[in-house]
Design a protein around this motif. Sequence first.
Motif, PDB file in Angstrom:
ATOM      1  N   HIS A   1       0.852  -1.189   0.000  1.00  0.00           N
ATOM      2  CA  HIS A   1       0.000   0.000   0.000  1.00  0.00           C
ATOM      3  C   HIS A   1       0.884   1.234   0.000  1.00  0.00           C
ATOM      4  O   HIS A   1       1.761   1.386   0.856  1.00  0.00           O
ATOM      5  N   ARG A   2       0.671   2.109  -0.939  1.00  0.00           N
ATOM      6  CA  ARG A   2       1.503   3.299  -1.104  1.00  0.00           C
ATOM      7  C   ARG A   2       1.411   4.221   0.111  1.00  0.00           C
ATOM      8  O   ARG A   2       2.416   4.761   0.566  1.00  0.00           O
ATOM      9  N   GLN A   3       0.206   4.406   0.655  1.00  0.00           N
ATOM     10  CA  GLN A   3       0.041   5.324   1.768  1.00  0.00           C
ATOM     11  C   GLN A   3       0.725   4.815   3.045  1.00  0.00           C
ATOM     12  O   GLN A   3       1.180   5.618   3.861  1.00  0.00           O
ATOM     13  N   LEU A   4       0.805   3.520   3.204  1.00  0.00           N
ATOM     14  CA  LEU A   4       1.545   2.964   4.335  1.00  0.00           C
ATOM     15  C   LEU A   4       3.029   3.293   4.212  1.00  0.00           C
ATOM     16  O   LEU A   4       3.684   3.656   5.194  1.00  0.00           O
ATOM     17  N   SER A   5       3.542   3.204   3.018  1.00  0.00           N
ATOM     18  CA  SER A   5       4.934   3.549   2.771  1.00  0.00           C
ATOM     19  C   SER A   5       5.204   5.027   3.050  1.00  0.00           C
ATOM     20  O   SER A   5       6.221   5.383   3.651  1.00  0.00           O
ATOM     21  N   VAL A   6       4.281   5.892   2.633  1.00  0.00           N
ATOM     22  CA  VAL A   6       4.416   7.329   2.885  1.00  0.00           C
ATOM     23  C   VAL A   6       4.329   7.613   4.382  1.00  0.00           C
ATOM     24  O   VAL A   6       5.070   8.451   4.916  1.00  0.00           O
ATOM     25  N   ALA A   7       3.460   6.909   5.092  1.00  0.00           N
ATOM     26  CA  ALA A   7       3.330   7.101   6.543  1.00  0.00           C
ATOM     27  C   ALA A   7       4.602   6.682   7.267  1.00  0.00           C
ATOM     28  O   ALA A   7       5.039   7.348   8.211  1.00  0.00           O
ATOM     29  N   ILE A   8       5.226   5.597   6.827  1.00  0.00           N
ATOM     30  CA  ILE A   8       6.477   5.147   7.440  1.00  0.00           C
ATOM     31  C   ILE A   8       7.573   6.186   7.238  1.00  0.00           C
ATOM     32  O   ILE A   8       8.323   6.509   8.165  1.00  0.00           O
ATOM     33  N   LEU A   9       7.670   6.732   6.046  1.00  0.00           N
ATOM     34  CA  LEU A   9       8.676   7.766   5.786  1.00  0.00           C
ATOM     35  C   LEU A   9       8.395   9.036   6.592  1.00  0.00           C
ATOM     36  O   LEU A   9       9.315   9.680   7.097  1.00  0.00           O
ATOM     37  N   SER A  10       7.136   9.382   6.752  1.00  0.00           N
ATOM     38  CA  SER A  10       6.776  10.570   7.528  1.00  0.00           C
ATOM     39  C   SER A  10       7.124  10.392   9.001  1.00  0.00           C
ATOM     40  O   SER A  10       7.601  11.329   9.656  1.00  0.00           O
ATOM     41  N   LEU A  11       6.885   9.206   9.536  1.00  0.00           N
ATOM     42  CA  LEU A  11       7.244   8.945  10.930  1.00  0.00           C
ATOM     43  C   LEU A  11       8.758   8.949  11.126  1.00  0.00           C
ATOM     44  O   LEU A  11       9.258   9.337  12.184  1.00  0.00           O
ATOM     45  N   GLY A  12       9.492   8.541  10.108  1.00  0.00           N
ATOM     46  CA  GLY A  12      10.948   8.627  10.170  1.00  0.00           C
ATOM     47  C   GLY A  12      11.423  10.069  10.233  1.00  0.00           C
ATOM     48  O   GLY A  12      12.367  10.392  10.957  1.00  0.00           O
ATOM     49  N   ILE A  13      10.748  10.948   9.503  1.00  0.00           N
ATOM     50  CA  ILE A  13      11.087  12.371   9.551  1.00  0.00           C
ATOM     51  C   ILE A  13      10.817  12.929  10.940  1.00  0.00           C
ATOM     52  O   ILE A  13      11.622  13.684  11.496  1.00  0.00           O
ATOM     53  N   LEU A  14       9.699  12.523  11.533  1.00  0.00           N
ATOM     54  CA  LEU A  14       9.383  12.969  12.889  1.00  0.00           C
ATOM     55  C   LEU A  14      10.447  12.503  13.881  1.00  0.00           C
ATOM     56  O   LEU A  14      10.899  13.285  14.734  1.00  0.00           O
ATOM     57  N   LEU A  15      10.881  11.262  13.774  1.00  0.00           N
ATOM     58  CA  LEU A  15      11.928  10.760  14.662  1.00  0.00           C
ATOM     59  C   LEU A  15      13.244  11.516  14.487  1.00  0.00           C
ATOM     60  O   LEU A  15      13.938  11.809  15.461  1.00  0.00           O
ATOM     61  N   LEU A  16      13.586  11.842  13.265  1.00  0.00           N
ATOM     62  CA  LEU A  16      14.834  12.567  13.026  1.00  0.00           C
ATOM     63  C   LEU A  16      14.765  14.001  13.561  1.00  0.00           C
ATOM     64  O   LEU A  16      15.749  14.512  14.095  1.00  0.00           O
TER      65      LEU A  16
END
Length: 118
Positions: free
Chosen positions: A89-104
Amino acid sequence: MASSKKYFHDHLVLLLLSVQVFLAFAGSIFVLLRLVGGHSSGHIVAYRPALGVNAYQPGSVQNLLGFVGFALLVLLAHTVLSMRTYRIHRQLSVAILSLGILLLVLNIIVSNALLLLG
């Protein structure tokens, strides 16, 4: 292999990956420059309010280098997870990348706060 080709052609995914790479390397360079230019007597690595007078816990440079390792680990892990979930699912992939940005971003904020105390 068609899914990995689509993954790298998705503009939103590439934007989020670029932001993640920038934040990981900017945060790592920021911590390394502050450690090189700072004093070497001891850095504050923890705050324990229950200890009273000894609330600030000193640590070594290796403790603060953990922030660099964490930034690179977040970058690597979220990129791999995002690539694997893109075909599901594309949106799941985008959500994972967004959460990575938040962690950084949180990594940069916390490392900055600790380095300013020391």
